[in-house]
Design an enzyme around this catalytic site. Structure first.
Site, short mmCIF file in Angstrom:
data_model
loop_
_atom_site.label_atom_id
_atom_site.label_comp_id
_atom_site.label_asym_id
_atom_site.label_seq_id
_atom_site.Cartn_x
_atom_site.Cartn_y
_atom_site.Cartn_z
N ARG A 51 0.80 -1.23 0.00
CA ARG A 51 0.00 0.00 0.00
C ARG A 51 0.83 1.27 0.00
NH1 ARG A 51 -2.96 -3.89 1.85
NH2 ARG A 51 -1.02 -4.41 2.84
N THR A 52 1.80 1.34 0.88
CA THR A 52 2.49 2.63 1.03
C THR A 52 3.21 2.99 -0.27
OG1 THR A 52 2.71 2.19 3.38
CG2 THR A 52 4.07 3.95 2.48
N LYS A 80 25.66 -3.10 -1.62
CA LYS A 80 27.12 -3.01 -1.75
C LYS A 80 27.74 -2.28 -0.56
CE LYS A 80 26.77 -2.39 -6.78
NZ LYS A 80 27.04 -1.40 -7.85
N ARG A 101 11.28 4.11 2.97
CA ARG A 101 10.99 3.15 4.05
C ARG A 101 12.27 2.40 4.35
NH1 ARG A 101 5.94 -0.89 4.37
NH2 ARG A 101 5.05 1.08 5.06
N HIS A 129 5.40 6.02 11.45
CA HIS A 129 4.86 5.86 10.10
C HIS A 129 3.89 7.01 9.85
CE1 HIS A 129 3.51 4.22 6.43
NE2 HIS A 129 3.27 2.97 6.77
C1 NCD Z 1 2.00 -0.91 8.19
C2 NCD Z 1 3.49 -0.73 8.30
O1 NCD Z 1 4.22 -0.90 7.31
O2 NCD Z 1 3.92 -0.38 9.40
N1 NCD Z 1 1.58 -1.13 6.88
C3 NCD Z 1 1.26 -0.05 6.10
O3 NCD Z 1 2.10 0.74 5.74
N2 NCD Z 1 -0.03 0.15 5.81
C4 NCD Z 1 1.44 -1.91 9.13
C5 NCD Z 1 2.04 -3.28 9.15
O4 NCD Z 1 2.93 -3.61 8.38
O5 NCD Z 1 1.58 -4.05 9.98
#
Ligand code: NCD
Length: 306
Positions: A51-52, A80, A101, A129
């Site tokens: 999703r993100t 590397k 991320r 997040h």
């Molecule tokens: C979450 C995350 O990555 O922290 N997912 C997301 O981005 N919607 C929640 C999760 O991974 O449980």
């Protein structure tokens, strides 16, 4: 250079503006379809994501911009041994904005300190997040009409769940918020968040292991997955993974206008039988996540041009 690393980087007024922009995008998508023409978003994902990452990419495409990036650390020079700082300096030569991320807490902050373009924290380890929180806030605003006087239950892995940490922090700035923390003993909310966020802002909270006993009080139930990848051993994960499974019968004493949220992915925490309940909001969160990320990209690119 303005970045989004922690949800507190934005004032309440700025969050309200972002939500207003997202709602305007939902109502008038055509108005925004060329706003980011010739701009590039780089998605630097050192950890798995559906999703993100894809909502960031869809957001940029719907704004008329384009996207470059990688979706796993082993596809990048991190494999590397390149540092986050050097990666950030490099990507600043190619793109206009970064969404990152990373499994290490603080990595997006290091990127922001070294990039010459805005950096968005798309999740750093078990820490924060903030863009999931933006999606959550837009959802709460659309479902509940605002953020005041809500009793919000957080259930599951409150220790490692970064979405929980950021959302509690965001909600602590509104009045009349009450927090109910529902987790196994081993997965309780970290004490630094209880101290620096809940106690500091005088937010009433209670901790319990029993979801059903608190269900009738809740306006929002925020379910979470047990974060397998943050466990030190598999045995503990297997013992704790099914601590809470939300099923229709557990909702019989819930409020009629309860809003059931989950950042997703779900593993077992919410039975698919709940999906048809009108109180289930987790797929609305997914869609809202795209719109609020459009609003965020617009804001940060506008500020970068000032
Ligand atoms: C979450 C995350 O990555 O922290 N997912 C997301 O981005 N919607 C929640 C999760 O991974 O449980």
């Amino acid at each position: 250079m303005r970045s989004l690393i922690d949800i507190l980087d934005f004032t309440v007024d700025e969050l309200n503006e972002l939500i207003a922009t997202a709602n305007d995008i939902i109502d008038n998508p055509d108005k925004y379809c060329e706003k980011c023409k010739r701009k590039k978003l780089a998605t630097l994902f050192f950890e798995p994501s559906t999703r993100t990452r894809l909502s960031f990419e869809a957001a940029m495409i719907e704004l008329g911009g384009s996207v470059i990036g990688f979706s796993a650390a082993n596809n990048s020079s991190a494999a590397k041994g390149e540092s986050v700082a050097d990666t950030a300096k490099t990507i600043s030569c190619y793109a206009d904005i970064i969404a990152m991320r990373h499994p290490k807490e603080g990595a997006p902050l290091v990127a922001a300190q070294n990039a010459t373009i805005p950096v968005i924290n798309a999740g750093d380890g078990g820490h924060n997040h903030p863009t999931q929180t933006l999606a959550d806030l837009l959802t709460i605003q659309r479902e509940k009409g605002g953020f005041e006087n809500l009793t919000v239950g957080f259930c599951g892995d409150l220790k490692f769940g970064r979405t929980v940490h950021s959302l509690i922090t965001a909600l602590s700035r509104y009045s009349g918020i009450k927090v109910v923390l529902i987790s196994p003993e081993e997965l309780k909310l970290p004490s630094y968040i209880k101290k620096d966020v809940l106690k500091k802002n005088s937010i009433p909270y209670k901790q319990t292991t029993d979801l059903e006993s608190v269900m009738p009080e809740l306006d929002i139930l925020y379910m979470t997955r047990v974060q397998r990848e943050r466990f030190f051993n598999e045995e503990d994960y297997l013992r704790l993974k099914d601590s809470y499974i939300l099923e229709p019968k557990k909702l019989t004493k819930a409020k009629k206008d309860l809003c059931i949220m989950h950042p997703l992915p779900r593993v077992n925490e919410i039975s698919v039988a709940v999906d048809n309940d009108p109180r289930a909001c987790y797929f609305k969160q997914v869609l809202n996540g795209k719109y609020i990320r459009m609003a965020l990209i617009l804001k940060l690119l506008e500020e970068a041009e000032k």
